[in-house]
Motif scaffolding. Structure first.
Motif, PDB file in Angstrom:
ATOM      1  N   CYS A 121      16.120-104.303 -34.563  1.00 55.49           N
ATOM      2  CA  CYS A 121      16.472-104.227 -35.958  1.00 55.49           C
ATOM      3  C   CYS A 121      17.538-105.271 -36.537  1.00 55.49           C
ATOM      4  O   CYS A 121      18.428-105.437 -35.864  1.00 55.49           O
ATOM      5  CB  CYS A 121      16.908-102.574 -36.456  1.00 55.49           C
ATOM      6  SG  CYS A 121      15.554-101.628 -36.109  1.00 55.49           S
ATOM      7  N   HIS A 139      16.648-101.673 -40.950  1.00 56.33           N
ATOM      8  CA  HIS A 139      15.662-101.421 -40.097  1.00 56.33           C
ATOM      9  C   HIS A 139      14.396-102.013 -40.052  1.00 56.33           C
ATOM     10  O   HIS A 139      13.365-101.327 -39.530  1.00 56.33           O
ATOM     11  CB  HIS A 139      15.584 -99.867 -39.995  1.00 56.33           C
ATOM     12  CG  HIS A 139      17.015 -99.189 -39.805  1.00 56.33           C
ATOM     13  ND1 HIS A 139      17.829 -99.267 -38.450  1.00 56.33           N
ATOM     14  CD2 HIS A 139      17.916 -98.639 -40.571  1.00 56.33           C
ATOM     15  CE1 HIS A 139      18.833 -98.766 -38.589  1.00 56.33           C
ATOM     16  NE2 HIS A 139      19.181 -98.511 -39.921  1.00 56.33           N
ATOM     17  N   PHE A 168      14.183 -97.737 -33.156  1.00 62.11           N
ATOM     18  CA  PHE A 168      13.255 -98.912 -33.114  1.00 62.11           C
ATOM     19  C   PHE A 168      13.707-100.121 -32.586  1.00 62.11           C
ATOM     20  O   PHE A 168      14.879 -99.794 -31.840  1.00 62.11           O
ATOM     21  CB  PHE A 168      13.181 -99.400 -34.903  1.00 62.11           C
ATOM     22  CG  PHE A 168      11.907-100.120 -35.033  1.00 62.11           C
ATOM     23  CD1 PHE A 168      10.767 -99.860 -34.470  1.00 62.11           C
ATOM     24  CD2 PHE A 168      11.927-101.100 -36.423  1.00 62.11           C
ATOM     25  CE1 PHE A 168       9.496-100.815 -34.837  1.00 62.11           C
ATOM     26  CE2 PHE A 168      11.099-101.763 -36.386  1.00 62.11           C
ATOM     27  CZ  PHE A 168       9.853-101.526 -36.014  1.00 62.11           C
ATOM     28  N   CYS A 184      18.381 -96.303 -34.717  1.00 59.43           N
ATOM     29  CA  CYS A 184      17.222 -95.488 -35.400  1.00 59.43           C
ATOM     30  C   CYS A 184      16.228 -95.094 -34.447  1.00 59.43           C
ATOM     31  O   CYS A 184      15.234 -94.557 -34.823  1.00 59.43           O
ATOM     32  CB  CYS A 184      16.720 -96.275 -36.561  1.00 59.43           C
ATOM     33  SG  CYS A 184      15.732 -97.789 -36.206  1.00 59.43           S
ATOM     34  N   CYS A 220      17.589 -99.791 -31.299  1.00 61.06           N
ATOM     35  CA  CYS A 220      18.699 -99.642 -32.443  1.00 61.06           C
ATOM     36  C   CYS A 220      18.893 -98.141 -32.319  1.00 61.06           C
ATOM     37  O   CYS A 220      18.352 -97.359 -31.910  1.00 61.06           O
ATOM     38  CB  CYS A 220      17.827-100.136 -33.863  1.00 61.06           C
ATOM     39  SG  CYS A 220      18.836 -99.598 -35.326  1.00 61.06           S
TER      40      CYS A 220
HETATM   41 ZN   LIG Z   1      17.126 -99.438 -36.695  1.00 58.01          ZN
END
Ligand SMILES: [Zn+2]
Length: 330
Positions: A182, A165, A179, A177, A175
């Motif tokens: 990544c 990440h 973010f 996550c 992503c």
């Molecule tokens: Zn990520």
């Protein structure tokens, strides 16, 4: 000889066994990861520990501890799974050591799954006698483990080394996550399949190319494995996708080298079915980039312990983290 119980918790299966201090897996059992609630996973873990403790007692094997490797962000000191992974349902905020310690007198260690992979490779696999290595597991996601100066690098409470990440493109896709751009969105199996689907969509209908047309209509059948198969058969879209993946991974690796000054990078995971070819391309790319004094000496290798690495790494925690690493190699 001393032994421990190792348990490797993954999204689809849980592998458990009795492992000797020099990394030999004696008894191994594999279970499907319960998909209901955390309680069903905990129940299974308790049963595993009970059964393997009995087995060791019957066979006269001295157990010195229990080591668990699991996906997710782990509070290492407190033995707690803080935030889990999308692949294991309900697997967050679980005080796992506290729960399991009520069922056993043995010390229990809980560690991130890629950290234990790095540990196994450092003790018995690709990175033997290496004190500064970075391990990347390219699977459904991308996980990282960093050993620097012989120590596992975890950050303040254990959540660090999320190498999948770090962003390789600030304008890249969002992503899992939250973010953007990544490494995981390019170098994981899921990321490779996503890029292929996007390429197919953008390609439009090409008359006479039935293969493209088929997968344009059935994007759900596009997997990273298929992308590699198509690439080997000379499919230009698949080649472009795999090259993008290799490129993203290489930029990330150079950034890791600049940050941690490792002597070795160890790559593993399901995406590397075609391992040597893939790694050779990564080596070629990495060798052209970055700060020469840092990048040139770094060895990029494939994991050597295969699919038992997670189990072995989990199991050797009582020695490594119990300050008895040197005993492993006696
Ligand atoms: Zn990520």
């Amino acid at each position: 000889m001393e032994y421990s119980i190792g348990i490797d918790i993954g999204g689809t299966k849980i592998a458990a066994g009795i492992v000797s201090k020099n990394g030999n897996v004696l008894t191994k059992k594999v279970f499907s990861t319960p998909q209901e609630t955390r309680d069903s996973i905990i129940q299974l873990l308790e049963n595993i520990i009970f059964t393997l403790t009995e087995t060791a007692a019957i066979e006269g094997k001295k157990l010195i501890g229990i080591g668990i490797g699991t996906a997710g962000q782990i509070d290492f000191e407190r033995g707690k799974v803080l935030s889990g992974t999308a692949n294991i349902k309900d697997w967050n905020d679980v005080p796992l050591r506290e729960i399991l310690s009520k069922k056993t007198d043995l010390p229990v260690y809980i560690e991130n799954d890629v950290n234990v992979l790095a540990l196994a490779e450092q003790q018995f696999g690709a990175g033997q006698h290496v004190k500064d290595l970075i391990c990347l597991a390219l699977g459904t996601g991308v996980g990282g483990g960093i050993i620097s100066g012989g120590n596992m690098i975890r950050g303040a409470w254990g959540g660090g080394a999320e190498l999948g990440h770090i962003t390789v493109d600030m304008n890249g896709p969002v992503c899992n996550c939250g973010f953007k751009g990544c490494l995981e969105t390019y170098a994981s199996g899921t990321g490779i399949a996503r890029m292929m689907k996007e390429e197919l969509k953008a390609y439009g209908a090409i008359e006479g190319n039935s293969e493209f047309l088929y997968y344009q209509k059935h994007p759900e059948e596009v997997t990273s494995q298929l992308v590699f198969e198509l690439m080997r058969a000379g499919n230009e879209l698949a080649m472009k996708v795999v090259e993008t993946s290799i490129n993203a991974l290489s930029y990330a690796i150079v950034s890791f080298i600049h940050t941690f000054n490792p002597t070795q990078i160890v790559l593993g995971g399901g995406v590397l079915q075609d391992g040597e070819w893939f790694i050779q391309r990564v080596r070629e790319q990495v060798s052209t980039m970055g700060i020469r004094s840092l990048v040139n000496p770094v060895e990029i290798k494939m994991t050597q312990l295969g699919n038992e690495a997670g189990l072995i790494g989990a199991a050797i925690q009582p020695w490594v983290y119990g300050g008895k690493t040197e005993e492993i190699h006696q």
